[in-house]
Write a protein that holds these residues in place. Structure first.
Motif, PDB file in Angstrom:
ATOM      1  N   ARG A   7     -23.555 -50.112 -37.762  1.00 50.11           N
ATOM      2  CA  ARG A   7     -23.345 -48.924 -38.589  1.00 50.11           C
ATOM      3  C   ARG A   7     -24.517 -48.667 -39.529  1.00 50.11           C
ATOM      4  O   ARG A   7     -24.850 -47.536 -39.830  1.00 50.11           O
ATOM      5  N   VAL A   8     -25.118 -49.749 -40.045  1.00 49.98           N
ATOM      6  CA  VAL A   8     -26.274 -49.627 -40.924  1.00 49.98           C
ATOM      7  C   VAL A   8     -27.366 -50.555 -40.407  1.00 49.98           C
ATOM      8  O   VAL A   8     -27.118 -51.722 -40.135  1.00 49.98           O
ATOM      9  N   ASP A   9     -28.568 -49.994 -40.287  1.00 49.91           N
ATOM     10  CA  ASP A   9     -29.726 -50.789 -39.877  1.00 49.91           C
ATOM     11  C   ASP A   9     -30.869 -50.431 -40.827  1.00 49.91           C
ATOM     12  O   ASP A   9     -31.418 -49.333 -40.767  1.00 49.91           O
ATOM     13  N   ALA A  10     -31.193 -51.338 -41.737  1.00 55.08           N
ATOM     14  CA  ALA A  10     -32.237 -51.112 -42.732  1.00 55.08           C
ATOM     15  C   ALA A  10     -33.421 -52.017 -42.424  1.00 55.08           C
ATOM     16  O   ALA A  10     -33.249 -53.219 -42.220  1.00 55.08           O
ATOM     17  N   PRO A  31     -22.520 -54.455 -39.191  1.00 57.88           N
ATOM     18  CA  PRO A  31     -21.767 -54.091 -38.006  1.00 57.88           C
ATOM     19  C   PRO A  31     -20.687 -53.048 -38.315  1.00 57.88           C
ATOM     20  O   PRO A  31     -20.150 -53.003 -39.426  1.00 57.88           O
ATOM     21  N   ARG A  32     -20.378 -52.238 -37.328  1.00 55.03           N
ATOM     22  CA  ARG A  32     -19.314 -51.243 -37.473  1.00 55.03           C
ATOM     23  C   ARG A  32     -17.979 -51.946 -37.729  1.00 55.03           C
ATOM     24  O   ARG A  32     -17.668 -52.973 -37.130  1.00 55.03           O
ATOM     25  N   GLY A  33     -17.205 -51.378 -38.670  1.00 59.01           N
ATOM     26  CA  GLY A  33     -15.878 -51.917 -38.956  1.00 59.01           C
ATOM     27  C   GLY A  33     -15.888 -53.208 -39.736  1.00 59.01           C
ATOM     28  O   GLY A  33     -14.886 -53.931 -39.764  1.00 59.01           O
ATOM     29  N   THR A 198     -16.038 -49.275 -42.418  1.00 63.15           N
ATOM     30  CA  THR A 198     -17.280 -50.006 -42.662  1.00 63.15           C
ATOM     31  C   THR A 198     -17.604 -49.884 -44.146  1.00 63.15           C
ATOM     32  O   THR A 198     -17.798 -48.779 -44.653  1.00 63.15           O
ATOM     33  N   LEU A 199     -17.662 -51.007 -44.839  1.00 64.79           N
ATOM     34  CA  LEU A 199     -17.790 -51.023 -46.294  1.00 64.79           C
ATOM     35  C   LEU A 199     -18.986 -51.862 -46.729  1.00 64.79           C
ATOM     36  O   LEU A 199     -19.255 -52.922 -46.147  1.00 64.79           O
TER      37      LEU A 199
END
Length: 253
Positions: A7-10, A31-33, A198-199
């Motif tokens: 979900r997030v890739d920095a 990761p997602r979820g 996703t938090l």
């Protein structure tokens, strides 16, 4: 892990304020979820890191993908690109940031109506369902000044969720609350994690991070010094600095 599961890739995120380099090439994935807790001492870059994910603080360089939008900040993205990027995430502020002249329901529906321009009846129905989810179904017509700090923060959570974001970002969501109100907000966040949102949560609540998160990022001096599952980072940290920080937080006397 496939790209669709992230979900997030920095990658190599840098951010300075004047001569102060707050983020020094930070990289991580979410990761997602999953629920990610960001912990670390004051001034370590936690909040700035979170704010770059919503471009509230625009990075000086680096590449971030949130949801379906990827931005190379070294290329000076334009307003339209940043707007699409921001739409991927919802932000919950530590100080609530509710509109004082609007009711609870109006606060929650503002974004979907004004920004997303969605049908009013659908937005209202979804907002009422979200208020019920955070335990405030009976407060839809109240104004923020009529609510406790914990209730205001739960409205802030409902407001973020109303935008149907791919990622929900929490900036120390309990730091402005009286200790007796902390539990009600953490309970809502825990429920969201259970439901598969996703938090990312910047928090000083170490036991919450240990019990709810799937991964923990420990930041210090503008870098991620340690990351991994909570049983590793909190339960058996590899770095002396992490152990020192946790010792002071968990055993303050």
């Amino acid at each position: 892990m496939s790209e669709k599961e992230i979900r997030v890739d920095a990658r190599e995120i840098r951010k300075s304020f004047g001569d102060n380099e707050v983020l020094k090439g930070v990289s991580f994935t979410v990761p997602r979820g999953s629920a990610t807790a960001i912990i670390g001492p004051s001034g370590s870059g936690k909040t700035t890191l979170l704010r770059t994910l919503n471009a509230l603080d625009v990075p000086d360089s680096g590449v971030i993908r949130v949801g379906d939008e990827e931005v190379d900040f070294s290329a000076n993205p334009g307003k339209a690109e940043l707007r699409r990027y921001r739409a991927q995430s919802g932000f919950v502020f530590q100080s609530h940031n509710l509109f004082p002249h609007k009711t609870v329901l109006q606060n929650v529906t503002e974004g979907p109506l004004v920004v997303q321009k969605r049908p009013a009846e659908q937005v209202r129905s979804e907002a009422l369902a979200l208020l019920d989810q955070v335990g405030l179904a009976n407060k839809s017509d109240a104004y923020p000044y009529q609510l406790s700090g914990g209730q205001q923060q739960r409205v802030g959570i409902a407001r973020a969720l109303a935008l149907a974001p791919k990622v929900v970002l929490f900036d120390e969501p309990t730091s402005a609350l009286d200790p007796e109100l902390v539990g009600e907000v953490l309970s809502v966040i825990k429920d969201l994690a259970t439901e598969g949102w996703t938090l990312l949560v910047v928090t000083h609540e170490i036991q919450f991070a240990r019990g709810v998160s799937d991964q923990v990022l420990f930041t210090d001096g503008g870098i991620i010094l340690e990351q991994g599952p909570p049983e590793q980072v909190i339960g058996d940290p590899a770095q002396d600095r992490t152990r020192q920080f946790l010792q002071r937080i968990l055993n303050p006397l």
